[in-house]
Design an enzyme around this catalytic site. Structure first.
Site, PDB file in Angstrom:
ATOM      1  N   GLY A   1      53.303  78.218  44.023  1.00 47.17           N
ATOM      2  CA  GLY A   1      53.519  79.515  44.415  1.00 47.17           C
ATOM      3  C   GLY A   1      52.554  80.679  44.105  1.00 47.17           C
TER       4      GLY A   1
ATOM      5  NE  ARG B   1      55.939  64.318  47.638  1.00 45.39           N
ATOM      6  CZ  ARG B   1      55.133  63.459  47.900  1.00 45.39           C
ATOM      7  NH1 ARG B   1      55.649  62.153  48.326  1.00 45.39           N
ATOM      8  NH2 ARG B   1      53.747  63.772  48.089  1.00 45.39           N
TER       9      ARG B   1
ATOM     10  CG  HIS C   1      56.312  65.621  51.330  1.00 44.02           C
ATOM     11  ND1 HIS C   1      55.018  65.428  51.621  1.00 44.02           N
ATOM     12  CD2 HIS C   1      56.063  66.083  50.272  1.00 44.02           C
ATOM     13  CE1 HIS C   1      53.983  65.850  50.723  1.00 44.02           C
ATOM     14  NE2 HIS C   1      54.759  66.380  50.002  1.00 44.02           N
TER      15      HIS C   1
HETATM   16  N1  APR Z   1      64.244  80.955  40.757  1.00 43.05           N
HETATM   17  C1  APR Z   1      62.877  81.460  40.695  1.00 43.05           C
HETATM   18  N2  APR Z   1      61.967  80.626  40.178  1.00 43.05           N
HETATM   19  C2  APR Z   1      62.120  79.424  39.532  1.00 43.05           C
HETATM   20  C3  APR Z   1      63.736  78.925  39.309  1.00 43.05           C
HETATM   21  C4  APR Z   1      64.598  80.132  39.961  1.00 43.05           C
HETATM   22  N3  APR Z   1      65.963  79.631  39.929  1.00 43.05           N
HETATM   23  N4  APR Z   1      63.405  77.927  38.794  1.00 43.05           N
HETATM   24  C5  APR Z   1      62.428  77.468  38.675  1.00 43.05           C
HETATM   25  N5  APR Z   1      61.335  78.323  39.001  1.00 43.05           N
HETATM   26  C6  APR Z   1      60.152  78.691  38.854  1.00 43.05           C
HETATM   27  C7  APR Z   1      59.658  78.304  37.421  1.00 43.05           C
HETATM   28  O1  APR Z   1      59.818  79.098  36.545  1.00 43.05           O
HETATM   29  C8  APR Z   1      58.163  77.993  37.743  1.00 43.05           C
HETATM   30  O2  APR Z   1      57.347  78.944  37.417  1.00 43.05           O
HETATM   31  O3  APR Z   1      59.676  77.797  39.622  1.00 43.05           O
HETATM   32  C9  APR Z   1      58.019  77.719  39.335  1.00 43.05           C
HETATM   33  C10 APR Z   1      57.513  76.235  39.615  1.00 43.05           C
HETATM   34  O4  APR Z   1      56.133  76.098  39.400  1.00 43.05           O
HETATM   35  P1  APR Z   1      55.698  74.748  38.681  1.00 43.05           P
HETATM   36  O5  APR Z   1      56.389  74.376  37.710  1.00 43.05           O
HETATM   37  O6  APR Z   1      54.142  74.851  38.311  1.00 43.05           O
HETATM   38  O7  APR Z   1      55.753  73.744  39.810  1.00 43.05           O
HETATM   39  P2  APR Z   1      54.774  73.581  40.948  1.00 43.05           P
HETATM   40  O8  APR Z   1      53.762  72.647  40.746  1.00 43.05           O
HETATM   41  O9  APR Z   1      54.310  75.045  41.539  1.00 43.05           O
HETATM   42  O10 APR Z   1      55.870  73.008  42.058  1.00 43.05           O
HETATM   43  C11 APR Z   1      56.830  73.668  42.664  1.00 43.05           C
HETATM   44  O11 APR Z   1      56.793  72.562  44.824  1.00 43.05           O
HETATM   45  O12 APR Z   1      55.268  70.806  45.488  1.00 43.05           O
HETATM   46  C12 APR Z   1      56.753  71.355  44.796  1.00 43.05           C
HETATM   47  O13 APR Z   1      57.249  69.104  43.949  1.00 43.05           O
HETATM   48  C13 APR Z   1      56.947  70.539  43.756  1.00 43.05           C
HETATM   49  O14 APR Z   1      59.183  70.997  43.526  1.00 43.05           O
HETATM   50  C14 APR Z   1      57.949  71.250  43.045  1.00 43.05           C
HETATM   51  C15 APR Z   1      57.565  72.862  43.644  1.00 43.05           C
END
Ligand code: APR
Length: 311
Positions: free
Chosen positions: A15, A89, A176
């Site tokens: 993100g 996944r 995917h």
């Molecule tokens: N609302 C908002 N944010 C949330 C929620 C929620 N209910 N639940 C989790 N998050 C946030 C987490 O706090 C975290 O900051 O989502 C973010 C996910 O970030 P990462 O753990 O760094 O994961 P990332 O590598 O960004 O992947 C996110 O995308 O590519 C896919 O498989 C991957 O499903 C995963 C997603």
């Protein structure tokens, strides 16, 4: 005067990268939402301050609530847990179904006219969740996977042929997952078909590495990739926000196209201001068509695991 708005939910690796790429494009405001206190605010500040160095105007706001996101034109959902080594996944399905479902509900309330781009995995199944929870049309709910898978395939082809990445044209379709379908028949380097340049054996090795490309990075980093995924999502946002009509491989809800009905799958689509304008149907070889069918079967299996609300 405020600019048009894109919200990115999930201020984690993917993100924040997506928000960063969008900020450098400098055509919209970006709202970064996450449940972790201070995380989206801190990353937004950092990205804004990078503008002073790279020469774009500050546009990013971080928030733990959805109020800031009100009236967004596009919302990108990256909230959820990423993979750890040894996980597929699909292992994320139950956890991320709940997260994507609750995020979608809140997004819809604030931005009823938005286009929704899903990134959370397992991607194809999470698109079903977002579509069913939002109740929006298929044109406005779709997912990011094919641009990333295609980027991986293209990178391996450029290395193998010692060519510029800019001259590689490729397309990866399907779900995917490990059964994604790189369309070799439509892959060219500088206009020359890949099969004229590289042996079948080497092509098969690149196809295999592409299908397992996400896992390769998970093994190296202990979590899933983010630079290419974040940039890929931003490319889709560009095409919608700037009404570019780009043809990009995206995860779209199919109703008969490619012989698949009622399922989200990766296919080339034309993306413009309203979202998906057209599903582009490529001529596939018999082998590619059967591979796509197998990939659809794998996606159906994961979609079948979803709770009754989403499936
Ligand atoms: N609302 C908002 N944010 C949330 C929620 C929620 N209910 N639940 C989790 N998050 C946030 C987490 O706090 C975290 O900051 O989502 C973010 C996910 O970030 P990462 O753990 O760094 O994961 P990332 O590598 O960004 O992947 C996110 O995308 O590519 C896919 O498989 C991957 O499903 C995963 C997603």
């Amino acid at each position: 005067m405020s600019r048009r708005k894109v919200t990115v939910v999930g201020a984690g690796n993917v993100g924040a990268t997506c928000a960063q790429v969008l900020a450098t494009r400098d055509y919209c405001d970006v709202v970064l939402v996450d449940i972790v206190e201070n995380l989206p605010q801190g990353k937004a500040l950092d990205i804004d301050q990078m503008g002073a160095v790279l020469g774009y105007e500050p546009t990013v706001t971080g928030s733990n609530s959805y109020e800031e996101s009100v009236g967004s034109d596009v919302v990108v959902i990256t909230a959820g847990v990423p993979r750890k080594p040894g996980m597929s996944r699909d292992d994320l399905v139950t956890t991320n179904e709940k997260i994507v479902g609750s995020v979608t509900e809140q997004v819809v309330e604030q931005s009823p006219d938005a286009v929704l781009i899903v990134v959370s995995n397992p991607l194809d199944a999470m698109c079903h969740v977002a579509k069913n929870v939002s109740g929006w049309s298929k044109e406005r709910v779709f997912g990011m996977a094919g641009i990333l898978d295609t980027a991986r395939f293209s990178t391996f082809i450029a290395w193998e042929t010692e060519s510029s990445l800019k001259d590689v044209t490729a397309m990866v379709l399907g779900g995917h997952g490990d059964q994604m379908v790189p369309v070799v028949s439509a892959t060219t380097v500088g206009g020359i078909p890949l099969r004229k340049l590289v042996s079948e054996e080497r092509i098969a090795a690149m196809v295999e590495r592409t299908a397992k490309g996400g896992g390769e990075i998970v093994e190296l980093l202990g979590t899933s990739a983010w630079y290419a995924p974040g940039a890929a999502a931003a490319q889709m946002v560009d095409s919608v926000m700037l009404d570019q009509h780009r043809v990009l491989p995206c995860t779209a809800y199919l109703e008969g196209e490619y012989g698949i009905d009622g399922l989200y799958m990766g296919v080339p689509v034309k993306l413009g201001a309203g979202g998906i304008e057209e599903v582009v149907e490529l001529d596939l070889t018999d082998d590619e068509s059967s591979a796509l069918e197998a990939s659809a079967a794998a996606v159906r299996e994961v979609v079948g695991v979803l709770g009754s609300v989403a499936s």
